[in-house]
Design a protein around this motif. Sequence first.
Motif, PDB file in Angstrom:
ATOM      1  N   ALA A   1       0.834  -1.212   0.000  1.00  0.00           N
ATOM      2  CA  ALA A   1       0.000   0.000   0.000  1.00  0.00           C
ATOM      3  C   ALA A   1       0.866   1.259   0.000  1.00  0.00           C
ATOM      4  O   ALA A   1       1.978   1.259   0.545  1.00  0.00           O
ATOM      5  N   ASP A   2       0.340   2.323  -0.588  1.00  0.00           N
ATOM      6  CA  ASP A   2       1.009   3.627  -0.485  1.00  0.00           C
ATOM      7  C   ASP A   2       1.049   4.028   0.987  1.00  0.00           C
ATOM      8  O   ASP A   2       0.180   3.645   1.762  1.00  0.00           O
ATOM      9  N   TYR A   3       2.008   4.786   1.338  1.00  0.00           N
ATOM     10  CA  TYR A   3       2.171   5.352   2.695  1.00  0.00           C
ATOM     11  C   TYR A   3       2.372   4.281   3.771  1.00  0.00           C
ATOM     12  O   TYR A   3       2.139   4.550   4.959  1.00  0.00           O
ATOM     13  N   ALA A   4       2.739   3.043   3.383  1.00  0.00           N
ATOM     14  CA  ALA A   4       2.979   2.003   4.392  1.00  0.00           C
ATOM     15  C   ALA A   4       4.248   2.355   5.168  1.00  0.00           C
ATOM     16  O   ALA A   4       5.240   2.784   4.585  1.00  0.00           O
ATOM     17  N   GLY A   5       4.211   2.161   6.486  1.00  0.00           N
ATOM     18  CA  GLY A   5       5.422   2.323   7.294  1.00  0.00           C
ATOM     19  C   GLY A   5       5.599   3.695   7.906  1.00  0.00           C
ATOM     20  O   GLY A   5       4.641   4.472   8.006  1.00  0.00           O
TER      21      GLY A   5
ATOM     22  N   GLN B   1      -4.393   5.228   6.199  1.00  0.00           N
ATOM     23  CA  GLN B   1      -5.613   4.432   6.385  1.00  0.00           C
ATOM     24  C   GLN B   1      -6.388   4.307   5.080  1.00  0.00           C
ATOM     25  O   GLN B   1      -6.854   3.218   4.733  1.00  0.00           O
ATOM     26  N   GLU B   2      -6.525   5.397   4.356  1.00  0.00           N
ATOM     27  CA  GLU B   2      -7.287   5.358   3.097  1.00  0.00           C
ATOM     28  C   GLU B   2      -6.620   4.417   2.094  1.00  0.00           C
ATOM     29  O   GLU B   2      -7.281   3.630   1.422  1.00  0.00           O
ATOM     30  N   ALA B   3      -5.294   4.520   1.996  1.00  0.00           N
ATOM     31  CA  ALA B   3      -4.568   3.676   1.039  1.00  0.00           C
ATOM     32  C   ALA B   3      -4.715   2.197   1.417  1.00  0.00           C
ATOM     33  O   ALA B   3      -4.895   1.333   0.541  1.00  0.00           O
ATOM     34  N   ALA B   4      -4.666   1.914   2.721  1.00  0.00           N
ATOM     35  CA  ALA B   4      -4.774   0.515   3.180  1.00  0.00           C
ATOM     36  C   ALA B   4      -6.170  -0.034   2.874  1.00  0.00           C
ATOM     37  O   ALA B   4      -6.307  -1.162   2.383  1.00  0.00           O
TER      38      ALA B   4
ATOM     39  N   ARG C   1      -9.704  -3.620  -0.349  1.00  0.00           N
ATOM     40  CA  ARG C   1     -10.897  -3.905  -1.166  1.00  0.00           C
ATOM     41  C   ARG C   1     -10.540  -4.610  -2.480  1.00  0.00           C
ATOM     42  O   ARG C   1     -11.395  -5.169  -3.137  1.00  0.00           O
ATOM     43  N   GLN C   2      -9.247  -4.530  -2.853  1.00  0.00           N
ATOM     44  CA  GLN C   2      -8.858  -5.085  -4.149  1.00  0.00           C
ATOM     45  C   GLN C   2      -8.120  -6.416  -4.058  1.00  0.00           C
ATOM     46  O   GLN C   2      -7.732  -6.975  -5.072  1.00  0.00           O
TER      47      GLN C   2
ATOM     48  N   GLY D   1      -2.336  -8.011  -0.235  1.00  0.00           N
ATOM     49  CA  GLY D   1      -1.956  -6.625   0.055  1.00  0.00           C
ATOM     50  C   GLY D   1      -1.140  -6.566   1.337  1.00  0.00           C
ATOM     51  O   GLY D   1      -1.341  -7.357   2.255  1.00  0.00           O
ATOM     52  N   VAL D   2      -0.187  -5.637   1.379  1.00  0.00           N
ATOM     53  CA  VAL D   2       0.652  -5.470   2.568  1.00  0.00           C
ATOM     54  C   VAL D   2       0.681  -3.992   2.931  1.00  0.00           C
ATOM     55  O   VAL D   2       0.831  -3.130   2.063  1.00  0.00           O
TER      56      VAL D   2
END
Length: 289
Positions: free
Chosen positions: A6-10, A192-195, A200-201, A251-252
């Motif tokens: 996911a974007d913005y992970a970490g 949160q939004e990116a996760a 969902r995908q 997804g991660v």
Amino acid sequence: MDVIVADYAGFCFGVTRAVKQAREAPKPVASLGALIHNRQVVEQLAREGVHPVNSLEEVDSGRVLIRSHGVTPEILAAAREKGLEIIDATCPYVARAQRLARKLAGEGYQVIIVGDPGHPEVKGLLGWAGPGAVVVPHKEAAANLPFHPRRAVLAQTTQPEEKLKEVAAALRSNTDTLVVHNTVCQATRQRQEAAVNLARQVDVMVVVGGKESANTRHLAELCRATGTPTYHVERAGELCRQWFINARRVGVTGGASTPAWIIEEVVVMLAEEEKVMFPEDEKEPVKAP
Ligand code: F3S
């Protein structure tokens, strides 16, 4: 099996900055509380000379590091009084909320902090918000407050914006003048939004981060709420083959206190698992033992 991060992970901006300040500080340095909610990073920093302490009473000389959550003005004053060198890694967004709380209290508002009363950021913020300040964890608590003519509301930086709005709405019935300051950090919302979008995908979602990290746990709850099977792991070694049977897309994501190398470790392990579960000559996934 596709593995998508996911974007913005970490690490968020504030945590990256705090860890950098800890690494660059002359050693040894006492960190007032564990620098971040990630055991692996705290242990690594301890090996480099950053030692967590529970209170200033444990530090008689040298340096003290203030973590990204910030502390009360009283603690800062006590550290100065002891002659300690202060390395202040308070996240600038938290510091902004602290200054705002002090200003609003000075203007005669009762400051209402939307947040978790037990969270260190909230405990610190309360110290800047004047003697009449109150922590409100949800709209029901806000609705039960007695009447006050002037109130100002702000939030713990990692709270959902929706909760800030709900609390503000509940306060309108027991307050004459109400001002609302949105101090929620966008990094949390973006992560949160990116996760959730990714959850969902995909067929399975893996959320990586400390079990004691509130923001990581919340991230896992949000992903789970999409209906996608979601697993919260601290390290790659906890991944279980059964979770990925028939999964084509995984997804991660990782909490704000999860370093990139731990997320990477999970991604690598999933890729390795894929070789076991989906051998090249097999069309269908093999059954897990
Ligand atoms: Fe700062 Fe936001 Fe991270 S307040 S510590 S950048 S979650």
